[in-house]
Design a protein around this motif. Sequence first.
Motif, mmCIF file in Angstrom:
data_model
loop_
_atom_site.group_PDB
_atom_site.id
_atom_site.type_symbol
_atom_site.label_atom_id
_atom_site.label_comp_id
_atom_site.label_asym_id
_atom_site.label_seq_id
_atom_site.Cartn_x
_atom_site.Cartn_y
_atom_site.Cartn_z
ATOM 1 N N TYR A 24 0.826 -1.214 0.000
ATOM 2 C CA TYR A 24 0.000 0.000 0.000
ATOM 3 C C TYR A 24 0.857 1.259 0.000
ATOM 4 N N ASP A 25 1.990 1.209 -0.679
ATOM 5 C CA ASP A 25 2.913 2.339 -0.679
ATOM 6 C C ASP A 25 2.278 3.612 -1.227
ATOM 7 N N HIS A 26 1.388 3.494 -2.214
ATOM 8 C CA HIS A 26 0.777 4.689 -2.803
ATOM 9 C C HIS A 26 -0.076 5.468 -1.807
ATOM 10 N N PHE A 27 -0.422 4.845 -0.672
ATOM 11 C CA PHE A 27 -1.195 5.529 0.355
ATOM 12 C C PHE A 27 -0.458 6.768 0.861
ATOM 13 N N ALA A 28 0.870 6.727 0.888
ATOM 14 C CA ALA A 28 1.644 7.871 1.373
ATOM 15 C C ALA A 28 1.348 9.115 0.555
ATOM 16 N N VAL A 29 1.275 8.974 -0.755
ATOM 17 C CA VAL A 29 0.980 10.108 -1.634
ATOM 18 C C VAL A 29 -0.484 10.506 -1.529
#
Length: 349
Positions: free
Chosen positions: A147-152
Amino acid sequence: MTSRLSSLLSLIFPITSLLFLNSGPHAVTDALLWTLPFWLVLAVDWLSPSMKTLSVKNSPQGFYNGLLYGLALLQFINIAVMIKFVSELAWLTPQDIVSSLINLLVVRFLVGTSSCCSGIIVAHELIHRGRPVQRLLGRLLLMSVCYDHFAVAHKRGHHSHIGTPHDITTAQRHESFKTYWRRVAKEHFLYAWRCEKRRLDKNSRGFLRNTVSNTVLQGLLIELAVVGFIYAEFGLLCAAMFLYQAYSAIRMLEAVNYFQHWGLTEEESHDAIAWVSDSWFSNLLLLGLPCHICHHQNATVQFQDLVYYDQGPKMPYGYFVTNLWVRLSNASFRQNAALQLESYSRRGD
């Protein structure tokens, strides 16, 4: 503001998961007994005393940073030990099959919960920090649940548009969790991708360099590489369980996002930007997450210094109880939430 000793309660789920994984596989009854800490947490959260309004003070950083790093380390260890645990399950006899299936169910239950509490929530704290190495660690934790895109999406979307129709994370009054979950699972990624494209297009350095600098693409490729490595080295079941614990953790996170801002648009909620929960227990286990209004007022405030504010409609239970309520009896939750929101709106008239 949390105390040093009480903040160690945040270790409950990652340590329980590690002990379960390191001592198994287990017989059916023993495996099911390992879920007892979750039910005890639920009961304590139901009966939790209330937080009091506190003033912000500067807390010593070393202990609390150490706690964050310890939780992050436990997350990575639990993922690695989980893969080893699943790879060693036996499937030869009917008894083996039943026992292994129950063990997998408990793995999903414990590791999924831990990955949300000590993975995503720690990541949420770190991606708001000022030091690049801390933000990188936050991203690596998000990658452990794909879920790395959650940071952006969270920093550039939710914090910029909270309480408006443009905020993906703000659930509408008519929106069930099932509908919300299907929507945000897709829209968070698309929003993050568009944000990165706009950022890179402003200072275009050519297609190749822009592609390499795309943080959403970086995260996606690393996540795919991790899944591919697990599949190649440990087999399909281990790769599937890695994805399943990620799914479980993300779904728990999005249930929190759902009830934190349900129905709170600018037109309907006056000055409220989040629902209020005064559960002392939830606050300790979830690193200040219930102090969500304070977080939105200043996202740089570290978790141990977050202050409880009550300028919003109040949830009747803590985060753990409400999370389960949202997912298991959503119609009941929405009916209750609508009444609470109407009562809060009348007070503001």
